[in-house]
Scaffold this motif. Structure first.
Motif, PDB file in Angstrom:
ATOM      1  N   UNK A 160       0.800  -0.961   0.227  1.00  0.00           N
ATOM      2  CA  UNK A 160       0.004  -0.171   0.083  1.00  0.00           C
ATOM      3  C   UNK A 160       1.037   1.218   0.007  1.00  0.00           C
ATOM      4  N   UNK A 161       2.191   0.727   0.282  1.00  0.00           N
ATOM      5  CA  UNK A 161       3.063   2.238   1.128  1.00  0.00           C
ATOM      6  C   UNK A 161       3.631   2.418  -0.297  1.00  0.00           C
ATOM      7  N   UNK A 162       3.939   1.542  -1.069  1.00  0.00           N
ATOM      8  CA  UNK A 162       4.947   1.311  -2.481  1.00  0.00           C
ATOM      9  C   UNK A 162       4.438   1.495  -3.646  1.00  0.00           C
ATOM     10  N   UNK A 165       4.261   5.887  -2.811  1.00  0.00           N
ATOM     11  CA  UNK A 165       5.217   6.466  -2.524  1.00  0.00           C
ATOM     12  C   UNK A 165       5.680   7.057  -3.866  1.00  0.00           C
ATOM     13  N   UNK A 166       6.510   8.552  -3.499  1.00  0.00           N
ATOM     14  CA  UNK A 166       7.065   8.953  -4.514  1.00  0.00           C
ATOM     15  C   UNK A 166       8.409   9.626  -4.395  1.00  0.00           C
ATOM     16  N   UNK A 167       9.237   9.588  -5.204  1.00  0.00           N
ATOM     17  CA  UNK A 167      10.853  10.209  -4.522  1.00  0.00           C
ATOM     18  C   UNK A 167      11.153  11.073  -3.776  1.00  0.00           C
ATOM     19  N   UNK A 168       9.696  12.025  -4.189  1.00  0.00           N
ATOM     20  CA  UNK A 168       9.576  13.079  -3.555  1.00  0.00           C
ATOM     21  C   UNK A 168       9.364  13.077  -2.345  1.00  0.00           C
ATOM     22  N   UNK A 169       9.142  12.088  -1.832  1.00  0.00           N
ATOM     23  CA  UNK A 169       8.606  11.261  -0.215  1.00  0.00           C
ATOM     24  C   UNK A 169       9.492  10.931   0.778  1.00  0.00           C
ATOM     25  N   UNK A 170      10.654  10.985  -0.164  1.00  0.00           N
ATOM     26  CA  UNK A 170      11.791   9.889   0.596  1.00  0.00           C
ATOM     27  C   UNK A 170      11.853  10.748   2.146  1.00  0.00           C
ATOM     28  N   UNK A 171      12.172  11.745   2.636  1.00  0.00           N
ATOM     29  CA  UNK A 171      12.804  13.009   3.331  1.00  0.00           C
ATOM     30  C   UNK A 171      11.602  12.787   4.360  1.00  0.00           C
ATOM     31  N   UNK A 172       9.897  12.719   3.824  1.00  0.00           N
ATOM     32  CA  UNK A 172       9.239  12.032   4.911  1.00  0.00           C
ATOM     33  C   UNK A 172       9.410  10.614   5.594  1.00  0.00           C
ATOM     34  N   UNK A 203      11.289   2.151  -1.433  1.00  0.00           N
ATOM     35  CA  UNK A 203       9.914   1.803  -1.542  1.00  0.00           C
ATOM     36  C   UNK A 203       9.384   3.062  -2.519  1.00  0.00           C
ATOM     37  N   UNK A 204      10.381   4.691  -2.492  1.00  0.00           N
ATOM     38  CA  UNK A 204      10.438   5.504  -3.487  1.00  0.00           C
ATOM     39  C   UNK A 204      10.602   5.086  -4.616  1.00  0.00           C
ATOM     40  N   UNK A 205      11.404   4.816  -4.876  1.00  0.00           N
ATOM     41  CA  UNK A 205      11.186   4.317  -6.466  1.00  0.00           C
ATOM     42  C   UNK A 205      10.958   2.922  -6.900  1.00  0.00           C
ATOM     43  N   UNK A 206       9.473   2.647  -5.921  1.00  0.00           N
ATOM     44  CA  UNK A 206       8.227   1.695  -6.661  1.00  0.00           C
ATOM     45  C   UNK A 206       8.914  -0.395  -6.642  1.00  0.00           C
ATOM     46  N   UNK A 207      10.099  -0.085  -5.754  1.00  0.00           N
ATOM     47  CA  UNK A 207      10.096  -1.834  -6.169  1.00  0.00           C
ATOM     48  C   UNK A 207       9.081  -2.371  -5.781  1.00  0.00           C
ATOM     49  N   UNK A 208       8.778  -3.867  -5.505  1.00  0.00           N
ATOM     50  CA  UNK A 208       8.099  -4.043  -5.974  1.00  0.00           C
ATOM     51  C   UNK A 208       8.569  -5.999  -5.428  1.00  0.00           C
ATOM     52  N   UNK A 209      10.157  -5.903  -5.483  1.00  0.00           N
ATOM     53  CA  UNK A 209      10.179  -7.335  -5.496  1.00  0.00           C
ATOM     54  C   UNK A 209      11.935  -7.403  -4.470  1.00  0.00           C
ATOM     55  N   UNK A 210      11.930  -7.234  -2.627  1.00  0.00           N
ATOM     56  CA  UNK A 210      12.630  -7.164  -2.799  1.00  0.00           C
ATOM     57  C   UNK A 210      12.516  -8.330  -1.165  1.00  0.00           C
TER      58      UNK A 210
END
Length: 688
Positions: A160-162, A165-172, A203-210
């Protein structure tokens, strides 16, 4: 200061009206629940009245000190305010939440549902749908990044977070996780900071397979056990390598399951026991739609306070260990494990509508009464032997030398008095040194440090001592070895002429007192057999080093003990009745005074020095078992012309006079003050 911290400060100052404005604070503060991870708790009795609220306050304090854009800071603040609410609330409120189908057992989901419900009650004009949707997802996935790093949850649980999430959300996200983890422990945050940064970027880059592979996830779940000395790779190869069916079964099980409070519940169990518990759970939940497992029930039932500090309830743990030892991993895999009338694993939904099972152990009525009795017995040393007898009756002790509730105290005591241990090390010779009854391992460390390049081996007959030393060896990367073995047959373990030095540091009197030899305890034959076996195991010019109790001579002398403590005489009479070493005769020498043989007096004073805490075990042991001349003659009679005594000293160990000075006055028969007799001998015997 953050507005949330200001609200908490107002509440602490006595302003309860603040709760009308802040529902999150109302739920966190008005609660009877203590849903907290006990890993970081040192004492259950002294645990904060509201540990969840205190934790939330710490997370907000971390946030208050971070440099973050105002909008991001406000978002993180609101997440932290609501994310623990499902752990709290008064009983009627929790019942209402459950009636609405909220998943209180799965705290992330429950808190997100509570947040959404409260936001839905607000007037339309005050609602911000997009912001609330984001906050809902952040609360829903709150803490999962840290749980993923620990191996407890799957990467897929953060989908749900992935998705949002966007790259701009990384600091948050990074700031949010820093608050969550550092609120538990700044040291833990320091240790996971780099991995957390990498995970948040995925997460911010949208990776789904880790996803972690099964072995890696299990490794992370055993992290604390590894820090305490478990060699994960070695035990994994040993148990999983020999049971591929179990490995495949658990791979599938872990692939579909998130787990909570695993380390807090299972760290003190061995790797094999841990695998058996997972397999039993797998069989229990097979076919059920259970993606979430909570070990919270087991965590709560496993700990209790002992001497004011949180500790594992060794009585429950021994019963569970005994149950797990009754079957092999393969038998569990194939459903052939036997039922136990005293304990079984329970795994059931925490609430009827929740897809989460709570895991714990259920004890029979007899088992519960036994545990209850043992905990009560700790308060009175007289019951200690009853604990041992009961555990033998139920076959719950690891072996005859398992000390149960005072195990850690015993190991700690065995590590004390390093001054004389250094003297032992000074007389040690050769390339192979053996420490009999190594206790907590201080002698092993000293021999290794002072004799680099030597092979140092610890041998103990007690399973729990050997297990603890193996953990210490792994934890400290020690070079010495340890094995379970019988000192009466040393040559069977280290070979004939396999050692150069054999050390008996305060252990011979325990062997003399506890080992049944030719049908008798307190049998000098135990000492004789031990010395003979040691001689066989020694190379020429090898040494036996003994540090132990000694009697005094002439033994016919009398001593008067006059008690300064008003309870001293009753303690003495109880000791005379309970002491197992020999019959002690005495007669009254006036008010609060007794007259008795000098060696009987000193044997009693050994126990009286250390008081009630040591009493149950001291009355089972005879510290002095030879006079100096008697010990010297015994060595020569036993070893003949094959050995020579190089050193024979005896002295009063430091501490006795200091501890006894305010308790007793010691005099001769005429009432003249006299010093305490010698307590300890130091002997070095060399093989010719």
């Amino acid at each position: 200061m953050l507005s949330s911290l200001h609200a908490i400060a107002e509440l602490k100052s006595g302003n309860t009206l603040i709760l009308r404005e802040h529902k999150w604070l109302k739920y966190l503060s008005l609660t009877k629940e203590k849903n907290v991870n006990l890993e970081q708790v040192e004492s259950l009795e002294q645990m904060a009245p509201n540990p969840v609220l205190e934790y939330v306050e710490r997370t907000l304090q971390v946030l208050d000190g971070l440099s973050l854009h105002q909008e991001e800071k406000e978002l993180v603040e609101e997440v932290l305010m609501w994310s623990e609410t499902a752990k709290c609330g008064l009983p009627h409120q929790r019942r209402e939440w459950l009636d609405h189908g909220f998943h209180l057992g799965i705290h992330n989901i429950g808190s997100a549902q509570i947040y959404a419900s409260e936001m839905g009650k607000r007037p339309e004009s005050k609602q911000n749908r997009e912001r609330e949707k984001l906050l809902y997802v952040l609360i829903l996935t709150h803490g999962l990044a840290g749980q993923y790093i620990r191996g407890e949850v799957r990467y897929s649980s953060m989908k749900p977070l992935i998705k949002v999430a966007t790259e701009e959300m990384f600091p948050l996200l990074y700031a949010l996780n820093q608050c969550i983890v550092a609120g538990v422990s700044p040291e833990i945050w320091d240790s996971v900071q780099k991995e957390m940064e990498m995970l948040n970027r995925w997460i911010c880059e949208g990776e789904t397979s880790k996803e972690h592979m099964f072995q890696e996830r299990l490794r992370r779940l055993r992290d604390l056990a590894s820090l305490r000395g478990e060699n994960f790779d070695a035990v994994y190869d040993e148990w999983m390598g020999s049971s591929p069916d179990a490995e495949k079964l658990l791979e599938r099980f872990f692939r579909k399951t998130d787990m909570w409070y695993v380390e807090a519940s299972l760290t003190d169990f061995s790797f094999e026991e841990c695998i058996k518990i997972f397999l039993l759970i797998e069989r229990k939940t097979r076919g059920a739609v259970m993606e979430q497992l909570s070990f919270e029930p087991m965590m709560k039932e496993l700990y209790y306070d002992y001497k004011g500090r949180k500790t594992v309830n060794v009585y429950k743990k021994r019963i569970i260990e005994s149950y797990l030892a009754e079957c092999t991993i393969e038998e569990i895999v194939h459903g052939k494990h036997l039922a136990n009338e005293h304990v079984h694993l329970k795994s059931a939904p925490l609430h009827s509508h929740e897809a989460m099972a709570g895991v714990g152990f259920s004890f029979s009525r007899a088992g519960e009464k036994l545990i209850e009795f043992c905990q009560e017995a700790e308060k009175s040393p007289l019951y200690d032997r009853a604990i041992v007898l009961l555990y033998d009756l139920f076959n719950f002790r690891k072996d005859a030398f398992d000390r149960l509730n005072n195990e850690q105290t015993y190991l700690s005591d065995m590590n004390s008095s390093q001054d004389f241990k250094k003297k032992i090390s000074d007389y040690a010779v050769g390339k192979t040194m053996v420490d009999i009854g190594p206790g907590g391992g201080v002698m092993l460390d000293l021999l290794t440090r002072h004799h680099p390049g030597t092979t140092v081996i610890g041998i103990d007959i007690a399973v729990n001592v050997v297990e603890e030393l193996k953990r210490k060896k792994q934890r400290e990367n020690a070079t010495w070895e340890v094995m379970q073995g019988d000192a009466l047959k040393l040559e069977d373990y280290i070979g004939k002429e396999g050692a150069d030095t054999i050390v008996f540091s305060s252990i011979l009197h325990e062997m003399f007192s506890y080992i049944l030899y030719e049908g008798e305890r307190f049998n000098h034959g135990v000492i004789a057999q031990t010395l003979k076996s040691s001689l066989k195991a020694l190379r020429p010019k090898g040494r036996i080093i003994i540090r132990d109790g000694i009697m005094t001579e002439p033994g016919q002398e009398k001593r008067i003990i006059r008690f300064k403590d008003p309870h001293g005489l009753s303690f003495f009479k109880r000791y005379v009745r309970d002491f197992k070493g020999r019959k002690i005769s005495y007669r009254s020498a006036g008010e609060d005074a007794v007259l008795l043989d000098v060696n009987d007096a000193m044997e009693f004073l050994y126990t009286y020095t250390w008081g009630e805490e040591a009493y149950p075990h001291e009355v089972q042991e005879q510290f002095g078992y030879f006079t100096p001349s008697g010990f010297r003659d015994f060595i020569y009679r036993t070893l003949g012309d094959q050995a020579e005594i190089l050193v024979f000293e005896h002295y009063l160990q430091e501490g006795y006079e200091e501890h006894l000075s305010y308790k007793i006055e010691l005099t001769d028969e005429s009432g003249k003050p006299v010093r305490l007799p010698d307590s300890t001998c130091f002997i070095v015997v060399e093989k010719k």
